[in-house]
Scaffold this active site. Structure first.
Site, PDB file in Angstrom:
ATOM      1  N   HIS A 155      -7.874  12.175   6.800  1.00 32.61           N
ATOM      2  CA  HIS A 155      -9.260  11.433   7.402  1.00 32.61           C
ATOM      3  C   HIS A 155      -9.174  11.627   8.976  1.00 32.61           C
ATOM      4  CE1 HIS A 155      -9.700   8.766   3.351  1.00 32.61           C
ATOM      5  NE2 HIS A 155      -9.769  10.131   3.330  1.00 32.61           N
ATOM      6  N   GLU A 210      -9.633   9.375  11.037  1.00 27.94           N
ATOM      7  CA  GLU A 210      -9.230   8.398  11.652  1.00 27.94           C
ATOM      8  C   GLU A 210      -7.716   8.645  12.209  1.00 27.94           C
ATOM      9  OE1 GLU A 210     -12.245   6.158   9.225  1.00 27.94           O
ATOM     10  OE2 GLU A 210     -10.720   7.898   9.280  1.00 27.94           O
ATOM     11  N   CYS A 216     -10.636   3.405   5.415  1.00 23.11           N
ATOM     12  CA  CYS A 216      -9.856   3.456   4.386  1.00 23.11           C
ATOM     13  C   CYS A 216      -8.552   2.469   4.485  1.00 23.11           C
ATOM     14  CB  CYS A 216      -9.564   4.485   3.506  1.00 23.11           C
ATOM     15  SG  CYS A 216      -8.279   5.558   4.014  1.00 23.11           S
ATOM     16  N   CYS A 254      -5.793   4.804   6.486  1.00 27.49           N
ATOM     17  CA  CYS A 254      -6.088   4.969   7.784  1.00 27.49           C
ATOM     18  C   CYS A 254      -5.736   3.403   8.365  1.00 27.49           C
ATOM     19  CB  CYS A 254      -7.515   5.587   8.055  1.00 27.49           C
ATOM     20  SG  CYS A 254      -7.585   7.117   7.704  1.00 27.49           S
TER      21      CYS A 254
END
Length: 165
Positions: free
Chosen positions: A78, A80, A104, A107
């Site tokens: 992801h 992040e 999420c 992350c």
């Protein structure tokens, strides 16, 4: 002569960098970007959702549904997490992260562990899901603030026409 009016705010600038970073993603469905900023408004990391270094984009699946190993989910990092891993070697304590989507739970763990103290997001389209609830629980307990970005513009156009510079 007065200074120019109508320039973008810091939040618009950094969210714009996050959104621009998302355009590097090869994901056909979701292009998410993130931008980490220190307390002096300096960018110290950016990332987008994509495969790990050394994993070729054409050799892994990009599907959203199907058998687990036939989807993108076990392989994509992801935005992040990539921004944290791609930081310029600085301590991320007291930084803030701008991200297109509310992070999420996975992350969020990395955000908390890295010392980031504020999350600024554009969309919270998964609000109410268990991962989003878990993220909020962890952020609240860890004292990490989060907020939806406030902007005064709905879009921003970039031009690569040198006559526009």
């Amino acid at each position: 002569m007065k200074k120019r009016e109508g320039y973008i705010s810091w939040d618009e600038y950094f969210m714009g960098i996050a959104l621009l970073s998302g355009h590097r993603s090869k994901d056909p469905n979701t292009q998410v970007g993130a931008c980490i900023v220190n307390d002096k408004n300096r960018i110290v990391g950016t990332g987008y959702n994509g495969l790990p270094i050394g994993c070729h984009d054409d050799e892994f699946p990009w599907a959203k549904t199907g058998e687990f190993l036939e989807t993108k989910y076990p392989f994509v990092c992801h935005a992040e997490l990539n921004a944290i891993l791609n930081n310029i070697g600085m301590d991320l304590r007291n930084c803030k992260i701008y991200t297109a989507l509310f992070p999420c739970n996975e992350c969020t763990k990395a955000i908390i562990q890295s010392g980031i103290t504020e999350v600024v997001y554009l969309s919270d389209k998964y609000e109410g899901t268990d991962p989003a609830k878990a993220s909020r629980m962890m952020l609240d307990k860890a004292g990490v603030t989060y907020r939806k970005v406030k902007v005064n513009i709905s879009s921003l156009t970039l031009s690569f026409n040198e006559a526009d510079v």
